[in-house]
Write a protein that holds these residues in place. Structure first.
Motif, PDB file in Angstrom:
ATOM      1  N   TYR A  13       0.371  -0.979  -0.031  1.00 23.73           N
ATOM      2  CA  TYR A  13      -0.406  -0.200   0.350  1.00 23.73           C
ATOM      3  C   TYR A  13       0.929   1.477   0.262  1.00 23.73           C
ATOM      4  O   TYR A  13       0.368   2.395  -0.298  1.00 23.73           O
ATOM      5  N   PRO A  39      -5.683 -15.774   7.098  1.00 19.83           N
ATOM      6  CA  PRO A  39      -6.083 -15.328   7.868  1.00 19.83           C
ATOM      7  C   PRO A  39      -5.597 -14.155   7.883  1.00 19.83           C
ATOM      8  O   PRO A  39      -5.695 -13.323   6.940  1.00 19.83           O
ATOM      9  N   SER A  40      -7.233 -12.758   8.304  1.00 20.83           N
ATOM     10  CA  SER A  40      -7.019 -11.907   8.552  1.00 20.83           C
ATOM     11  C   SER A  40      -5.732 -11.168   8.701  1.00 20.83           C
ATOM     12  O   SER A  40      -5.197 -11.003   8.875  1.00 20.83           O
ATOM     13  N   GLY A  43      -3.965 -10.432   3.304  1.00 24.74           N
ATOM     14  CA  GLY A  43      -4.726  -9.645   1.760  1.00 24.74           C
ATOM     15  C   GLY A  43      -5.357  -9.971   0.773  1.00 24.74           C
ATOM     16  O   GLY A  43      -5.630 -10.005  -0.613  1.00 24.74           O
ATOM     17  N   LYS A  44      -6.084 -10.951   1.333  1.00 23.50           N
ATOM     18  CA  LYS A  44      -7.325 -11.404   0.829  1.00 23.50           C
ATOM     19  C   LYS A  44      -7.464 -10.409  -0.478  1.00 23.50           C
ATOM     20  O   LYS A  44      -8.666 -10.272  -1.107  1.00 23.50           O
ATOM     21  N   SER A  45      -8.341  -9.295   1.073  1.00 22.82           N
ATOM     22  CA  SER A  45      -9.506  -8.389   0.073  1.00 22.82           C
ATOM     23  C   SER A  45      -8.233  -7.501  -0.833  1.00 22.82           C
ATOM     24  O   SER A  45      -8.932  -7.408  -1.955  1.00 22.82           O
TER      25      SER A  45
HETATM   26  P1  ADP Z   1      -7.316  -9.443   4.460  1.00 19.50           P
HETATM   27  O1  ADP Z   1      -8.941  -9.521   3.923  1.00 19.50           O
HETATM   28  O2  ADP Z   1      -6.717 -11.249   4.408  1.00 19.50           O
HETATM   29  O3  ADP Z   1      -8.106  -9.361   6.015  1.00 19.50           O
HETATM   30  P2  ADP Z   1      -6.844  -7.105   3.860  1.00 19.50           P
HETATM   31  O4  ADP Z   1      -6.605  -7.096   2.410  1.00 19.50           O
HETATM   32  O5  ADP Z   1      -7.753  -6.320   4.335  1.00 19.50           O
HETATM   33  O6  ADP Z   1      -6.414  -8.413   4.266  1.00 19.50           O
HETATM   34  O7  ADP Z   1      -5.473  -5.706   4.669  1.00 19.50           O
HETATM   35  C1  ADP Z   1      -4.116  -6.571   3.845  1.00 19.50           C
HETATM   36  C2  ADP Z   1      -3.256  -5.620   4.682  1.00 19.50           C
HETATM   37  O8  ADP Z   1      -3.171  -4.671   4.066  1.00 19.50           O
HETATM   38  C3  ADP Z   1      -3.795  -5.550   6.067  1.00 19.50           C
HETATM   39  O9  ADP Z   1      -1.982  -5.533   6.684  1.00 19.50           O
HETATM   40  C4  ADP Z   1      -4.023  -3.962   6.323  1.00 19.50           C
HETATM   41  O10 ADP Z   1      -3.726  -3.433   7.498  1.00 19.50           O
HETATM   42  C5  ADP Z   1      -3.589  -3.529   5.097  1.00 19.50           C
HETATM   43  N1  ADP Z   1      -4.626  -2.040   4.275  1.00 19.50           N
HETATM   44  C6  ADP Z   1      -5.877  -2.956   3.931  1.00 19.50           C
HETATM   45  N2  ADP Z   1      -6.167  -2.012   3.396  1.00 19.50           N
HETATM   46  C7  ADP Z   1      -5.354  -0.701   4.024  1.00 19.50           C
HETATM   47  C8  ADP Z   1      -5.516   0.414   2.998  1.00 19.50           C
HETATM   48  N3  ADP Z   1      -6.289   1.187   2.197  1.00 19.50           N
HETATM   49  N4  ADP Z   1      -4.206   1.551   3.731  1.00 19.50           N
HETATM   50  C9  ADP Z   1      -3.191   0.273   4.035  1.00 19.50           C
HETATM   51  N5  ADP Z   1      -3.075  -0.672   4.632  1.00 19.50           N
HETATM   52  C10 ADP Z   1      -4.344  -1.211   4.574  1.00 19.50           C
END
Ligand code: ADP
Ligand code: MG
Length: 213
Positions: A13, A39-40, A43-45
């Motif tokens: 990011y 796990p949460s 980076g799935k999303s």
């Molecule tokens: P998951 O869906 O597996 O729970 P995410 O893709 O939401 O994981 O997040 C992966 C990593 O990126 C996490 O460490 C999260 O805190 C970080 N992250 C998610 N969105 C943002 C953002 N918009 N800006 C900075 N870091 C982010």
């Protein structure tokens, strides 16, 4: 049918931020439901956003029909998103001021479909997911499970070749989770590519492929 793949994918990011995916490559099969799991915070999303061309990889690429669309001009990426991709977001945040049916129709308007046909398509999807009587309600008047099903109808309204869903069963009881999973499977079986982010064991048992992050 869409030929969707990722190649040597990495993403952070922030410039000095933690890098994800470690050069991941994967080919997503049309006709299958693929789960991104782990796990949460893994980076799935983020991976769904990359595949859906809402984010651009730090390195590597997203390939659609062999073309590196992740670095295509904004207009082309927007056209692909509108025409070929359906996205079911995790927090099915719906505009509280507009009716449920308008939320379902909206991606169809972006894609340039005629209003009348969209009304029919949206109503038939809402019927299919037991939301007939919610069509004219405001999102404030639907439950979490109903909102999730509305988000699914919205993602399906353009009959997308690529359906991306973030924790699609997150707020749902078992019965509703099955309904949503069956719809995702049916979408895949008609030749589309379905990719979901999930850590729900009930879902993971029922998908065709799993990518562990
Ligand atoms: P998951 O869906 O597996 O729970 P995410 O893709 O939401 O994981 O997040 C992966 C990593 O990126 C996490 O460490 C999260 O805190 C970080 N992250 C998610 N969105 C943002 C953002 N918009 N800006 C900075 N870091 C982010
Ligand atoms: Mg997530």
């Amino acid at each position: 049918m869409a030929e969707l793949a990722i190649e040597d994918l990495r993403f952070a990011y922030k410039r000095a931020g933690e890098e994800m995916f470690n050069g991941l490559s994967w080919q997503f099969e049309p006709g299958s439901v693929t789960a991104l799991t782990g796990p949460s915070g893994r980076g799935k999303s983020t991976l769904l956003f990359l595949i859906g061309l809402l984010l651009t990889p730090t390195s590597g690429r997203v390939l659609l029909d062999g073309e590196a669309v992740s670095r295509a001009p904004d207009a082309q990426r927007a056209a692909i998103r509108a025409g070929r991709v359906g996205f079911m977001f995790q927090d099915a945040q719906l505009d509280p001021t507009r009716r449920v049916i308008d939320a379902v129709m909206e991606p169809g308007l972006y894609a340039g479909h005629a209003h009348a046909g969209l009304v029919d398509r949206a109503r038939s999807l809402l019927d299919q997911f037991g939301l007939t009587d919610r069509a004219d309600h405001r999102p404030g008047q639907v439950s979490g499970g109903q909102a999730q099903r509305v988000a699914l109808c919205r993602a399906l309204v353009n009959s997308p070749e690529i359906l991306l869903a973030d924790e699609p069963t997150g707020n749902l009881d078992r019965g509703n989770a099955e309904l949503v999973l069956d719809a995702l499977s049916a979408t895949a079986r008609s030749g589309n590519t379905v990719v979901i982010a999930t850590h729900d064991p009930f879902v993971l048992e029922r998908v065709d492929e799993r990518v562990a992050l």
